[in-house]
Design an enzyme around this catalytic site. Structure first.
Site, PDB file in Angstrom:
ATOM      1  N   ARG A 103       0.670  -1.167  -0.004  1.00 52.08           N
ATOM      2  CA  ARG A 103       0.148  -0.020  -0.029  1.00 52.08           C
ATOM      3  C   ARG A 103       0.745   1.307  -0.011  1.00 52.08           C
ATOM      4  O   ARG A 103       0.659   2.099  -0.590  1.00 52.08           O
ATOM      5  CB  ARG A 103      -1.028   0.016   1.400  1.00 52.08           C
ATOM      6  CG  ARG A 103      -2.014  -1.021   1.232  1.00 52.08           C
ATOM      7  CD  ARG A 103      -2.906  -0.768  -0.025  1.00 52.08           C
ATOM      8  NE  ARG A 103      -3.739  -1.913  -0.328  1.00 52.08           N
ATOM      9  CZ  ARG A 103      -3.500  -2.901  -1.200  1.00 52.08           C
ATOM     10  NH1 ARG A 103      -2.379  -2.973  -2.058  1.00 52.08           N
ATOM     11  NH2 ARG A 103      -4.332  -3.820  -1.392  1.00 52.08           N
ATOM     12  N   GLU A 106       1.904   1.511  -3.415  1.00 49.72           N
ATOM     13  CA  GLU A 106       0.699   2.166  -4.312  1.00 49.72           C
ATOM     14  C   GLU A 106       0.520   3.464  -4.060  1.00 49.72           C
ATOM     15  O   GLU A 106      -0.084   4.237  -5.063  1.00 49.72           O
ATOM     16  CB  GLU A 106      -0.535   1.232  -3.663  1.00 49.72           C
ATOM     17  CG  GLU A 106      -1.540   1.293  -4.550  1.00 49.72           C
ATOM     18  CD  GLU A 106      -2.772   0.589  -4.147  1.00 49.72           C
ATOM     19  OE1 GLU A 106      -3.231  -0.319  -4.978  1.00 49.72           O
ATOM     20  OE2 GLU A 106      -3.082   0.293  -2.827  1.00 49.72           O
ATOM     21  N   SER A 129      15.169  14.887  -0.642  1.00 46.91           N
ATOM     22  CA  SER A 129      16.249  13.902  -0.391  1.00 46.91           C
ATOM     23  C   SER A 129      15.783  12.861   0.565  1.00 46.91           C
ATOM     24  O   SER A 129      14.646  13.000   1.398  1.00 46.91           O
ATOM     25  CB  SER A 129      17.320  14.645   0.569  1.00 46.91           C
ATOM     26  OG  SER A 129      18.363  13.636   1.157  1.00 46.91           O
TER      27      SER A 129
END
Length: 163
Positions: A103, A106, A129
């Site tokens: 997830r 995702e 960064s």
């Protein structure tokens, strides 16, 4: 203490982790300590502390001393396991198979270009960064009693150089 949720490790499911991971997680389970408790004892952020356990962050000499004390691991042995540099990024398959980690992947997959566009508009051409970086996880409960995970990423903005 018995109702506390503790992250554990089945090393057979994670063959690419360093040997230090098994040692650290075994001691964590034996002492029944959360990452929050360990982080508090060693003076680090809980995500940074967990990253040490997974071999993804370098432990300082001070971290090693404190981890040794908190976890009851021989200092010289722990020092021999943690004194090298982490081999980041090789500990998991890609794409991730764990549902929660997937997830997170995702989220970047679905919102990555949106994050990039908004950051470019706010900061110009550059990158955030992941080295000059901090993160934290907080739990928020709304008025209906639903729990929400609040994940904060804070990275230094690095503009691209013109050459």
């Amino acid at each position: 203490m018995s109702n506390i949720n503790l992250a554990t490790l089945d090393i057979s499911e994670h063959p690419n982790l360093p040997s230090s991971s098994a040692v650290l997680f075994e001691a964590k389970a034996r002492k029944k300590l959360s990452f929050e408790a360990i982080a508090s004892a060693i003076g680090r952020n809980e995500v940074a502390t967990a990253a040490i356990f997974y071999g993804q962050a370098k432990a300082s000499a001070e971290d090693i001393v404190k981890l040794s004390e908190v976890l009851g691991i021989d200092h010289l042995y722990l020092e021999s396991l943690l004194s090298g540099f982490p081999d980041r990024g090789k500990s998991m398959t890609f794409p991730p198979k764990d549902p929660l980690i997937y997830r997170l992947f995702e989220i970047v997959q679905n919102y990555g270009y949106a994050y990039k566009a908004v950051m470019n508009e706010k900061f110009g051409d550059g990158i955030m960064s992941a080295i000059s970086f901090s993160t934290k996880v907080e739990k928020e409960t709304d008025l209906d009693g639903n729990n929400w995970a609040v994940v904060t990423w804070r990275g230094k903005w690095l503009p691209y150089s013109r050459f």
